[in-house]
Design an enzyme around this catalytic site. Structure first.
Site, mmCIF file in Angstrom:
data_model
loop_
_atom_site.group_PDB
_atom_site.id
_atom_site.type_symbol
_atom_site.label_atom_id
_atom_site.label_comp_id
_atom_site.label_asym_id
_atom_site.label_seq_id
_atom_site.Cartn_x
_atom_site.Cartn_y
_atom_site.Cartn_z
ATOM 1 N N SER A 159 -3.132 0.913 5.701
ATOM 2 C CA SER A 159 -1.616 1.017 6.106
ATOM 3 C C SER A 159 -0.762 1.568 4.886
ATOM 4 C CB SER A 159 -1.061 -0.329 6.925
ATOM 5 O OG SER A 159 0.407 0.039 7.076
ATOM 6 N N TYR A 183 1.067 -9.219 5.724
ATOM 7 C CA TYR A 183 0.492 -7.964 6.131
ATOM 8 C C TYR A 183 0.347 -6.755 5.022
ATOM 9 C CZ TYR A 183 -0.305 -3.826 8.914
ATOM 10 O OH TYR A 183 -0.626 -2.767 9.490
#
Length: 183
Positions: A53, A67
């Site tokens: 990401s 995350y």
């Protein structure tokens, strides 16, 4: 807020996110390594494509500590495995599989894509329009954007690419860091 929660849910969430985003790709790669090496050919190595990401490169402005950290760690794991699995000979835990073929390891780092998780950012004021406006290309990513990157990495065109974290982010990471202050 996320660091001040009194319930055990924060730890559950942290562990769950690291299990899913870091440990699972590692153990899956290790389990599939014999097959990846056997299927490899001299000019067509086996392929591992991780899903990272952009928040693994630069953190987002939301309390998504686990995350963001898990994706940064996955990017590091990608580079580490690329170094270890590219050569067919060095010793190491992952190479003790009896296979001889080379394996490339890369990651795609998507920017903001409409998902259930990105929709959850609305709790902090982000919506599809504001997220699209933040991208130099003026839109959120699409599944086809990620598929194109994966096809490249899995194709013969990507056979000499390893250890790369490929941002597919509409230019989010190309922007200068903005620091506002009193003038």
């Amino acid at each position: 807020e996320a660091l001040e929660r009194k319930s055990g849910k924060m730890n559950w969430g942290w562990d769950k996110v690291l299990d899913l985003n870091l440990k699972a790709p590692f153990y899956l790669t290790r389990s599939l390594l014999p097959s990846l090496r056997r299927a490899a050919e001299p000019d067509n190595p086996g392929r591992v494509i991780m899903i990272g990401s952009v928040v693994g490169v630069t953190p987002q402005d939301f309390p998504t500590h686990a995350y963001d950290a898990s994706k940064a760690a996955l990017h590091s794991l990608t580079r580490k495995l690329a170094f270890e699995l590219g050569p067919s000979g060095p010793a190491g835990e992952l190479q003790e599989d009896g296979g001889e073929g080379r394996v490339t390891v890369n990651a795609i780092a998507p920017g903001y894509v409409p998902t259930r998780m990105s929709a959850g950012l609305s709790a902090w004021g982000a919506d599809e329009q504001s997220t699209s406006d933040a991208s130099p290309l003026g839109r959120m990513g699409r599944a086809s954007d990620m598929a194109g990157a994966a096809i490249f990495l899995a194709s013969s065109a990507g056979s000499w690419v390893t250890g790369v974290v490929l941002p597919v982010d509409g230019g989010i990471l190309s922007q200068p860091i903005s620091i506002e202050g009193d003038e």
